[in-house]
Scaffold this motif. Structure first.
Motif, PDB file in Angstrom:
ATOM      1  N   ILE A  17       5.243  -5.045  -4.035  1.00 25.88           N
ATOM      2  CA  ILE A  17       5.174  -4.451  -2.882  1.00 25.88           C
ATOM      3  C   ILE A  17       5.847  -5.348  -1.947  1.00 25.88           C
ATOM      4  O   ILE A  17       6.519  -4.609  -0.960  1.00 25.88           O
ATOM      5  N   VAL A  33       0.995  -6.402   4.744  1.00 25.19           N
ATOM      6  CA  VAL A  33       0.488  -5.773   3.730  1.00 25.19           C
ATOM      7  C   VAL A  33      -0.954  -5.348   4.134  1.00 25.19           C
ATOM      8  O   VAL A  33      -1.536  -6.026   4.711  1.00 25.19           O
ATOM      9  N   SER A  45      -0.754  -2.402  -0.254  1.00 28.56           N
ATOM     10  CA  SER A  45      -0.129  -1.401   0.363  1.00 28.56           C
ATOM     11  C   SER A  45       1.182  -1.816   1.496  1.00 28.56           C
ATOM     12  O   SER A  45       0.788  -2.910   2.176  1.00 28.56           O
ATOM     13  N   THR A  47       4.903  -0.918   3.753  1.00 32.70           N
ATOM     14  CA  THR A  47       5.719   0.081   3.991  1.00 32.70           C
ATOM     15  C   THR A  47       6.999  -0.438   4.892  1.00 32.70           C
ATOM     16  O   THR A  47       6.731  -1.584   5.784  1.00 32.70           O
ATOM     17  N   GLY A  53       4.911   1.647  -0.813  1.00 35.79           N
ATOM     18  CA  GLY A  53       4.319   1.322  -1.875  1.00 35.79           C
ATOM     19  C   GLY A  53       2.879   1.172  -2.096  1.00 35.79           C
ATOM     20  O   GLY A  53       2.719   0.242  -1.152  1.00 35.79           O
ATOM     21  N   GLN A  54       2.289   0.996  -2.983  1.00 40.14           N
ATOM     22  CA  GLN A  54       0.931   0.664  -3.319  1.00 40.14           C
ATOM     23  C   GLN A  54       0.579   0.500  -4.806  1.00 40.14           C
ATOM     24  O   GLN A  54       0.807   1.243  -5.638  1.00 40.14           O
ATOM     25  N   TYR A 232       5.312   4.489  -5.551  1.00 34.41           N
ATOM     26  CA  TYR A 232       6.220   4.359  -4.560  1.00 34.41           C
ATOM     27  C   TYR A 232       6.573   5.836  -3.982  1.00 34.41           C
ATOM     28  O   TYR A 232       6.593   6.759  -4.863  1.00 34.41           O
TER      29      TYR A 232
END
Length: 371
Positions: A17, A33, A45, A47, A53-54, A232
């Motif tokens: 991530i 995160v 997660s 971003t 993304g997770q 993703y």
């Protein structure tokens, strides 16, 4: 929140991530995160608002909750902890990380400030072998330019048509294309084109392997890549991709079978004395051989000969040696078919072991003394 992880799965999960997370941003929350713990698992997660993304991983949740923590610091800390259980405990704006006799305390930010996870209503969903997607990315990502004013070139085109997926990338001088047969295609339409940024694709390429499957879902604005425990999502690049099919010749006057390693080694030798402005070298074809020549007027010149099965009329063609070397680096196997027309027309390299893949390289114009 209080949750206990095994160190290695936690480190691997953060690694999947952290590269998505923004490094320079006017929104400090994007450098963090999001960690969510409930039941028997946790989700991590990240971003940058263009990509998300997770990852989901097993955990012993002693007190459920949500918190955000600095992505890079967290990754560095977990990577350097000893083997064993890692406990994360959040209270207020502080998070304590415990492992054996090591204790870290980090400042956190509220989970409520973290961007919401996108909701995807796919128009098309395809299920691929991971190995097929990895092959397609390997054969195309090299052709995405490092920078270009044409934003549509800064990604890979995913072109779904008649039940097949074609992946294409080009910088205008070289092109990579691979066609993949999905395991399954479902949705409202069987045709869609999506340009996916190369950054998120490189993360996906690192995450997938040779076994198992991956699910790709597309809307008009986003794409989702779903593995068992990893997801993703990426915004698509706006705009129309160049009509790549019109650049690929449909017929050829010459086809020469080459040994990739042999030609690549000769080109590497010629590159030492290649002309500096355009990095050009000249391939001179004659029956049974290819002569590779390079000249730098203020330094010197090189000539070398390798054997080939060519038996046609002599001719010459010039290339930027960098483009050839990039193609040879990613092309699978050691036998390539080089297909040509005139010495100013695009040249195609086809892979004997992978008939659904081709590479295109544009030649360069020869100087009067080279022609």
């Amino acid at each position: 929140m209080k949750v206990v992880f095994e160190r290695q799965p936690l480190a691997s999960s953060i690694g999947l991530i952290q590269n998505i997370v923004s490094q320079v941003t006017t929104m400090p929350i994007l450098t963090n995160v999001l960690i969510e713990a409930e039941d028997d698992h946790a989700r991590i997660s990240g971003t940058n608002l263009d990509s998300f993304g997770q990852v989901k991983l097993a955990a012993r949740v002693e007190a459920p909750g949500r918190i955000t923590a600095p992505a890079r610091l967290l990754a560095d800390i977990v990577k350097r902890l000893p083997k064993g259980e890692v406990t994360m405990q959040a209270e207020g704006e502080r998070m304590t990380i415990l492992c054996n006799r090591n204790t870290y305390q980090l400042s956190t930010m509220p989970a409520e400030d973290f961007p919401d996870w996108p909701c995807i209503q796919p128009e098309v969903t395809v299920r691929l072998r991971q190995s097929d997607l990895k092959r397609a990315l390997h054969n195309t990502l090299f052709a995405v330019p490092a920078r270009d004013y044409r934003n549509v070139l800064m990604g890979v085109l995913f072109d779904i048509h008649d039940g097949r997926l074609t992946c294409v990338a080009t910088d205008g001088r070289k092109l990579g294309k691979t066609v993949v047969d999905p395991q399954e295609t479902t949705g409202e339409t069987n045709s869609i084109q999506a340009i996916i940024p190369d950054g998120i694709l490189r993360e996906i390429d690192r995450a997938i392997g040779e076994d198992g499957e991956i699910e790709l879902s597309f809307t008009k604005r986003q794409a989702r890549f779903q593995l068992n425990n990893l997801t993703y999502i990426s915004n698509l690049i706006d705009g129309a991709y160049p009509k790549y099919e019109s650049v690929i010749p449909r017929s050829f006057t010459r086809t020469i079978r080459i040994r990739k390693t042999t030609l690549a080694d000769a080109i590497a030798r010629a590159a030492i004395l290649a002309e500096r402005k355009h990095h050009s070298i000249v391939l001179k074809f004659a029956p049974g051989q290819i002569e590779i020549a390079a000249q730098s007027f203020d330094v010197g010149a090189y000539e070398g000969v390798i054997e080939t099965d060519y038996n046609g009329e002599p001719f010459k063609i010039a290339f930027n040696h960098n483009y050839l070397q990039e193609v040879f680096k990613v092309a699978a196997g050691d036998v390539l078919d080089m297909r040509l027309n005139e010495n100013i027309a695009p040249v195609i390299f086809e892979v004997e072991s992978d008939p659904d893949t081709l590479f295109l390289v544009m030649p360069v114009r020869m100087n009067d003394d080279e022609a």
